[in-house]
Design a protein around this motif. Sequence first.
Motif, mmCIF file in Angstrom:
data_model
loop_
_atom_site.group_PDB
_atom_site.id
_atom_site.type_symbol
_atom_site.label_atom_id
_atom_site.label_comp_id
_atom_site.label_asym_id
_atom_site.label_seq_id
_atom_site.Cartn_x
_atom_site.Cartn_y
_atom_site.Cartn_z
ATOM 1 N N PRO A 77 0.890 -1.378 -0.007
ATOM 2 C CA PRO A 77 0.122 -0.106 0.088
ATOM 3 C C PRO A 77 0.859 1.288 -0.095
ATOM 4 C CG PRO A 77 -0.908 -1.644 1.637
ATOM 5 C CD PRO A 77 0.482 -2.134 1.139
ATOM 6 N N ALA A 78 0.382 2.180 -0.703
ATOM 7 C CA ALA A 78 1.159 3.394 -0.779
ATOM 8 C C ALA A 78 1.349 4.017 0.395
ATOM 9 C CB ALA A 78 0.309 4.547 -1.605
ATOM 10 N N PHE A 79 0.685 4.059 1.520
ATOM 11 C CA PHE A 79 0.948 4.738 2.859
ATOM 12 C C PHE A 79 2.215 3.792 3.642
ATOM 13 C CE2 PHE A 79 -2.687 1.840 3.804
ATOM 14 C CZ PHE A 79 -2.097 0.690 4.537
ATOM 15 N N ARG A 80 2.325 2.628 3.023
ATOM 16 C CA ARG A 80 3.620 1.979 3.671
ATOM 17 C C ARG A 80 4.776 2.129 2.550
ATOM 18 N NH1 ARG A 80 1.075 -3.928 4.815
ATOM 19 N NH2 ARG A 80 -0.434 -3.205 6.477
ATOM 20 N N ILE A 81 4.682 2.279 1.419
ATOM 21 C CA ILE A 81 5.867 2.582 0.498
ATOM 22 C C ILE A 81 6.321 4.113 0.939
ATOM 23 C CG2 ILE A 81 6.623 3.134 -1.970
ATOM 24 C CD1 ILE A 81 6.100 0.058 -1.049
ATOM 25 N N TYR A 82 5.448 4.971 0.893
ATOM 26 C CA TYR A 82 6.117 6.358 1.221
ATOM 27 C C TYR A 82 6.485 6.641 2.884
ATOM 28 C CZ TYR A 82 4.053 7.419 -3.582
ATOM 29 O OH TYR A 82 3.621 7.493 -4.745
ATOM 30 N N SER A 83 7.830 7.041 2.776
ATOM 31 C CA SER A 83 8.111 6.946 4.300
ATOM 32 C C SER A 83 9.134 8.365 4.480
ATOM 33 C CB SER A 83 9.276 5.750 4.345
ATOM 34 O OG SER A 83 10.130 5.948 3.303
ATOM 35 N N GLY A 84 8.624 9.473 3.946
ATOM 36 C CA GLY A 84 9.347 10.610 4.342
ATOM 37 C C GLY A 84 8.701 11.359 5.561
ATOM 38 N N VAL A 85 9.146 12.624 5.703
ATOM 39 C CA VAL A 85 8.872 13.268 7.011
ATOM 40 C C VAL A 85 7.377 13.553 7.148
ATOM 41 C CG1 VAL A 85 9.083 15.674 8.017
ATOM 42 C CG2 VAL A 85 11.046 14.553 6.991
ATOM 43 N N LEU A 86 6.814 13.935 6.110
ATOM 44 C CA LEU A 86 5.186 14.120 6.074
ATOM 45 C C LEU A 86 4.356 12.743 6.545
ATOM 46 C CD1 LEU A 86 3.089 16.004 3.293
ATOM 47 C CD2 LEU A 86 2.173 13.748 4.058
ATOM 48 N N TYR A 87 4.822 11.794 5.536
ATOM 49 C CA TYR A 87 4.185 10.349 6.276
ATOM 50 C C TYR A 87 4.497 10.071 7.486
ATOM 51 C CZ TYR A 87 2.796 10.651 1.394
ATOM 52 O OH TYR A 87 2.221 10.782 0.001
ATOM 53 N N ASP A 88 5.624 10.234 7.998
ATOM 54 C CA ASP A 88 5.865 9.871 9.562
ATOM 55 C C ASP A 88 4.893 10.586 10.202
ATOM 56 O OD1 ASP A 88 7.878 8.363 8.591
ATOM 57 O OD2 ASP A 88 9.444 9.445 8.967
ATOM 58 N N ALA A 89 4.733 12.105 10.186
ATOM 59 C CA ALA A 89 4.024 12.706 11.065
ATOM 60 C C ALA A 89 2.475 12.271 10.833
ATOM 61 C CB ALA A 89 3.978 14.369 10.368
ATOM 62 N N LEU A 90 2.060 12.075 9.650
ATOM 63 C CA LEU A 90 0.808 11.392 9.694
ATOM 64 C C LEU A 90 0.496 10.135 10.310
ATOM 65 C CD1 LEU A 90 -1.410 11.367 6.069
ATOM 66 C CD2 LEU A 90 -1.663 9.706 7.937
ATOM 67 N N GLY A 91 1.573 9.264 10.417
ATOM 68 C CA GLY A 91 1.329 8.181 11.086
ATOM 69 C C GLY A 91 0.312 7.127 11.055
ATOM 70 N N TYR A 92 0.125 6.827 9.713
ATOM 71 C CA TYR A 92 -0.990 5.932 9.338
ATOM 72 C C TYR A 92 -1.063 4.600 10.306
ATOM 73 C CZ TYR A 92 -4.100 2.887 6.863
ATOM 74 O OH TYR A 92 -5.047 1.850 6.261
ATOM 75 N N SER A 93 0.114 4.137 10.660
ATOM 76 C CA SER A 93 0.133 2.809 11.415
ATOM 77 C C SER A 93 -0.410 3.139 12.878
ATOM 78 C CB SER A 93 1.470 2.249 11.736
ATOM 79 O OG SER A 93 2.289 3.311 12.409
#
Length: 254
Positions: A77-93
């Motif tokens: 899933p895209a939310f796992r592949i993308y791993s930059g600062v923005l996605y870390d802050a969003l924290g989907y997991s």
Amino acid sequence: MLILLPPSEGKSPAVKGPAVDLEALQFPELTAARQTVMTALAVTSTAPDAHSILGVGDSLGAELLRNATLGDQPAAPAFRIYSGVLYDALGYSTLTPVQRRKAQESVVVISALWGALGFADPIPAYRLSMSVSLPGTGTLSSFWKQRLSGPLGVRSGDALVVDCRSSTYASAWAGAPERTIAVNVLQERDGKRTVVSHSAKHTRGLLARHLLTRRGKQPGTPVQLLAAARERWPAELTPATSRKPAQLSIILQG
């Protein structure tokens, strides 16, 4: 509400899983365009001047090799592949199941390779920027601008579009100004405000998370989004014009 995110430059390759199925991704009308870019990227990534064309350093040879075989690489899933600062802050997991469903319904990633993606669409890791010009496609921002207006216009409908993209990715598609609000982040120190980069990505990720986790009705207008942002930060709103969307400025202190 539709939240637009850029991809991250850093990506976490899937260890195992099936290969990408282009027709199973959201916005299936983009399948042919995605295949065109994938093919052009594979050819470019094996060319002698690949590093120069793609704007990557010599140390990233393994990523270019992956680019050349994307159709065979495992997808996640895209939310796992993308791993930059923005996605870390969003924290989907760390989202609840309800919040994750909301993210999958509300978040669209604008991508140089895929055009537009659902947040849970399975993709392989890749290396490509929207500013790159590939043989047969030209500059990718222009390539996708011709193809995204229909699918994203339908997807956005009458909803508020919260644009958390950088300028490079924002150039690929613009929502209707009266229903779009671009998110800016400023640093205020000693009464002086400056534009920030790293903190902007982090703060946009936090804003996306806040919109997905807060209680109450989703913002439907720029004024309502301003009120939601002010639950966490000092913020200001610049109204839209006939050609330019409203601007939400989040002010970081110190």
